[in-house]
Structures are given as C-alpha cells and as structure tokens.
Write a protein that holds these residues in place. Structure first.
Motif, PDB file in Angstrom:
ATOM      1  N   THR A  40       0.830  -1.403  -0.124  1.00  0.00           N
ATOM      2  CA  THR A  40       0.059   0.022   0.037  1.00  0.00           C
ATOM      3  C   THR A  40       0.808   1.365  -0.234  1.00  0.00           C
ATOM      4  O   THR A  40       0.170   2.367   0.024  1.00  0.00           O
ATOM      5  N   SER A  41       2.143   1.089   0.164  1.00  0.00           N
ATOM      6  CA  SER A  41       2.888   2.564   0.034  1.00  0.00           C
ATOM      7  C   SER A  41       2.973   3.255  -1.086  1.00  0.00           C
ATOM      8  O   SER A  41       2.715   2.784  -2.210  1.00  0.00           O
ATOM      9  N   ALA A  42       2.833   4.671  -1.081  1.00  0.00           N
ATOM     10  CA  ALA A  42       3.129   5.620  -2.112  1.00  0.00           C
ATOM     11  C   ALA A  42       4.428   5.366  -2.728  1.00  0.00           C
ATOM     12  O   ALA A  42       5.212   4.630  -2.310  1.00  0.00           O
ATOM     13  N   GLU A  43       4.496   6.221  -3.993  1.00  0.00           N
ATOM     14  CA  GLU A  43       5.690   5.966  -4.680  1.00  0.00           C
ATOM     15  C   GLU A  43       6.605   6.981  -3.577  1.00  0.00           C
ATOM     16  O   GLU A  43       6.002   7.752  -2.809  1.00  0.00           O
ATOM     17  N   PRO A  44       8.077   6.786  -3.871  1.00  0.00           N
ATOM     18  CA  PRO A  44       8.766   7.627  -3.206  1.00  0.00           C
ATOM     19  C   PRO A  44       8.736   9.308  -3.200  1.00  0.00           C
ATOM     20  O   PRO A  44       8.436   9.438  -4.404  1.00  0.00           O
ATOM     21  N   TYR A  45       8.674   9.662  -2.154  1.00  0.00           N
ATOM     22  CA  TYR A  45       8.651  11.432  -2.258  1.00  0.00           C
ATOM     23  C   TYR A  45       9.887  11.934  -2.391  1.00  0.00           C
ATOM     24  O   TYR A  45       9.935  12.894  -3.231  1.00  0.00           O
ATOM     25  N   PHE A  46      10.892  11.339  -1.819  1.00  0.00           N
ATOM     26  CA  PHE A  46      12.283  11.660  -2.287  1.00  0.00           C
ATOM     27  C   PHE A  46      13.022  10.568  -3.324  1.00  0.00           C
ATOM     28  O   PHE A  46      12.868   9.260  -2.797  1.00  0.00           O
ATOM     29  N   PRO A  47      13.404  11.179  -4.479  1.00  0.00           N
ATOM     30  CA  PRO A  47      13.692  10.100  -5.493  1.00  0.00           C
ATOM     31  C   PRO A  47      14.944   9.164  -4.834  1.00  0.00           C
ATOM     32  O   PRO A  47      15.674   9.567  -4.204  1.00  0.00           O
ATOM     33  N   THR A  48      14.849   7.999  -5.680  1.00  0.00           N
ATOM     34  CA  THR A  48      15.842   7.113  -5.118  1.00  0.00           C
ATOM     35  C   THR A  48      16.208   6.277  -6.463  1.00  0.00           C
ATOM     36  O   THR A  48      15.375   5.755  -7.282  1.00  0.00           O
ATOM     37  N   ASN A  49      17.425   5.802  -6.279  1.00  0.00           N
ATOM     38  CA  ASN A  49      17.758   4.852  -7.474  1.00  0.00           C
ATOM     39  C   ASN A  49      17.467   3.262  -7.163  1.00  0.00           C
ATOM     40  O   ASN A  49      18.216   2.387  -7.989  1.00  0.00           O
ATOM     41  N   ALA A  50      17.236   3.186  -5.906  1.00  0.00           N
ATOM     42  CA  ALA A  50      16.943   1.848  -5.282  1.00  0.00           C
ATOM     43  C   ALA A  50      15.881   1.202  -5.871  1.00  0.00           C
ATOM     44  O   ALA A  50      14.906   1.561  -6.278  1.00  0.00           O
ATOM     45  N   LYS A  51      16.152  -0.124  -5.946  1.00  0.00           N
ATOM     46  CA  LYS A  51      15.115  -1.108  -6.554  1.00  0.00           C
ATOM     47  C   LYS A  51      13.948  -0.955  -5.277  1.00  0.00           C
ATOM     48  O   LYS A  51      14.283  -0.909  -4.054  1.00  0.00           O
ATOM     49  N   ILE A  52      12.644  -1.253  -5.748  1.00  0.00           N
ATOM     50  CA  ILE A  52      11.287  -1.049  -4.812  1.00  0.00           C
ATOM     51  C   ILE A  52      10.833  -2.453  -4.888  1.00  0.00           C
ATOM     52  O   ILE A  52      10.193  -2.617  -5.944  1.00  0.00           O
ATOM     53  N   VAL A  53      10.746  -3.112  -3.826  1.00  0.00           N
ATOM     54  CA  VAL A  53      10.093  -4.239  -3.821  1.00  0.00           C
ATOM     55  C   VAL A  53       8.976  -4.217  -2.895  1.00  0.00           C
ATOM     56  O   VAL A  53       8.785  -3.756  -1.644  1.00  0.00           O
TER      57      VAL A  53
END
Length: 351
Positions: A40-53
């Motif tokens: 349910t998490s929103a998209e990153p507010y602060f940009p990240t180059n990390a993979k999101i699982v």
C-alpha cells in the motif's frame, strides 16, 4: 554488498529523505540497494535509484501498487512476509524505525547481518498514556540484538548501545550558500523563516509567537513559513515547497531561519543543517550541528528567549553574521556530504 531497507512506506518526513539519499550514495559507491515496502505504500517522495520491492501479508507482489487500505499492523506483517522470502538474498538488512525493527529481528534471513539505524528516540513521540502499545514496542526494540547506529549522541534509554553515531547528510550541490552569506537582502525589511510543522515539539508556534512579539518593536520584520501547515494570517506569507531545489531556494530567500524545537536537544535537525549549508543565519534551540560559533543558540525554548535571540541576530553587524554563516557552511561541507556519511555506514557493514 547487497543492502535491503525495509520501511513502513514512503513519506515526506525527513527520515525517509535520509534513507533515500543513503541508498543513492551506496549505489554510487558500487553496492546494490533495495527498499522493501508494504504493497500500500505511496511512490517515493524523495527520489531514489534503489529497487523497490512490494509485499503484502502473503508475500511479494508482482503488481506495482495496491490501493487497498491497510492498518499499521498489516504493514508490519507485510514486512515479515517479504523478509521471509528475500531477506536471505541480502548481505545487510537495515531497520530504521521501531516498527521495522520487529520484522528485521524476528524474520529468518539466513546469513544477512542486521543493523538498526535509530533516527529518533521514539518513546518520546509515543506518550505511554496515549499510545501505550507503540511506546512499549519502541522501548523493546532497543533491547533486540541488532547492531545499532544512531544519528545523534544524546539518546538515552535502556538498550541503547550504538556502535557509532552517524548524523544525516545533505546534498551540497543543491544546498549551496547564498551569494553573500549572513547578509540581509534589504534594509527595508527583515524576513524571518521557519518550517511549518503540526507537531508541537517542532516549535512552529513558538517561532510565530516570537516573531509577533518582536514585531511590536521591530516593524521591518516579516515572516515567511516554509511548507505552510499554519493558520493563514495577514502578517504571514507561506511558501509551498516541493523538492530539494525549491527548499534550498527558500532557505536562501530568508534573512534568518528560526529553529525553536523542544526535546531531544543535541540531535541532528534537518532545517538547521539545510539553512546552515545555505549561508543563512540561524536561531536555534540546541541542535546538531549548531554551536554558538556558527549560529545564535538559546537553551531556553520560551517565546521570549527565542525573540531575544532573533534580536541578537538583527543587532549584530553584517561582519559578525557573515563570519557565523561561513563557519556554518564549512562545518556542514566538511562532515555531512552524503558520500562521506554513506562510507561510514559501509565501514560498519563490512566489519
């Protein structure tokens, strides 16, 4: 090195900025990094180059995002499920909040080494009468056998035993100093700034009250509140802010930034760090990396004391303001660049 950061969900608070920036720096330095988040998490507010699982209570999800509303308990259980599946694939798992420490500690993750980055002493934020369960869970999390790193050296409580104290960093390419650090932009008005926050301990109401008290004798004063989160009034201007570039421009636009928080004195405070990097004189109530040599510090957090500190800045010569503002920028630049901060973590991860 493969690093996994389980979080309760992306949000605009400063702690999530820290994690996004650390992940970006670790990737720049040759490591792999991923965030494990509830579905349910929103998209990153602060940009990240990390993979999101993303994970639900039943485990990893292939779809990008779930619109279902989950409770805090659901989010914690989602992290448990995700860690059970992929935790063993990582070298390092970094808890970063008391409610992430529980799944990190109690999930079976093979040979992954487990760390806990304590960004605040959370029992203070969860009064035992109002939030007894969260208060207890926060206290108990410090007793877990996780390798602790804190962002400040002032946290005291049972179980706190950090390997190191590593403050948050800052992007020095964005938070650049104004052309003439410490100087006021106009002789006709003096613009105070403060970051608008709803939480009482953040001190926004104190900053506004100090401004209104001092304005009775210093008619040049104006107040510009960053982000808002205050009741609109004729004597206030509000600057909406989206992203670090806009935030950096805000700090450079004000003549004095007021940081009038209460509690956890000596801990790092982001608006203070950012304003110091921007060459703006700061009034602050005892937070890192502020000192009497690089800011106007008052241990007294009363409205009258904060107003008196603002008056001291106004009455100081431009030379004194400049010397302090330059010293503030220098201490931030020397110690708080993101790559330097990230390397300190990696030293412990590799031990």
């Amino acid at each position: 090195m493969r690093i996994l950061i389980p979080i309760l969900g992306f949000a605009p608070q400063g702690g999530y900025r820290v994690l996004s920036e650390l992940a970006n720096a670790w990737i720049r330095l040759g490591n792999e990094c991923a965030f494990l988040v509830p579905s349910t998490s929103a998209e990153p507010y602060f940009p990240t180059n990390a993979k999101i699982v993303r994970s639900g209570r039943q485990g990893l999800l292939k779809d990008k995002h779930s619109k279902r509303k989950h409770t805090g308990a659901d989010n914690v259980m989602s992290l448990f499920a995700g860690l059970r599946q992929i935790g063993k694939d990582y070298d390092i798992i970094l808890a970063n909040h008391s409610l992430t420490a529980w799944p990190v500690r109690w999930s079976k993750t093979g040979k992954a080494r487990k760390f806990y980055y304590v960004q605040a002493y959370e029992p203070h934020y969860y009064p035992v009468r109002q939030h007894p369960i969260k208060h207890l869970m926060a206290r108990l999390s410090y007793l877990f056998d996780l390798r602790q790193i804190t962002n400040g050296g002032t946290y005291k409580g049972p179980g706190l035993r950090p390997l190191d104290v590593i403050p948050p960093g800052i992007d020095l390419s964005i938070f650049i100093p104004k052309e003439n650090p410490g100087t006021f932009t106009s002789d006709k008005e003096i613009v105070l700034g403060t970051i608008g926050r709803n939480e009482p301990y953040k001190g926004t109401s104190t900053a506004l009250a100090a401004y209104r008290l001092l304005k009775q004798e210093e008619h040049r004063l104006r107040m510009n509140v960053g982000f808002g989160n205050v009741t609109p009034a004729d004597d206030l201007s509000i600057t909406p802010i989206k992203g670090d570039s806009a935030l950096a421009a805000y700090y450079r636009s004000v003549d004095i930034l007021v940081v009038s928080c209460t509690g956890q004195h000596g801990a790092p405070h982001y608006p203070l760090i950012e304003a110091m990097a921007s060459g703006t004189p700061v009034v602050q109530t005892g937070y890192f990396p502020g000192t009497p040599g690089n800011s106007w510090e008052t241990a007294d957090t009363s409205v009258e004391a904060v107003a008196a500190a603002i008056r001291q800045v106004i009455n100081s010569s431009s030379e004194v303001r400049s010397v302090k503002a330059i010293a503030a920028r220098e201490i931030v630049a020397q110690t708080l660049g993101w790559d330097a901060v990230a390397r300190r973590f990696l030293e412990h991860f590799g031990e």
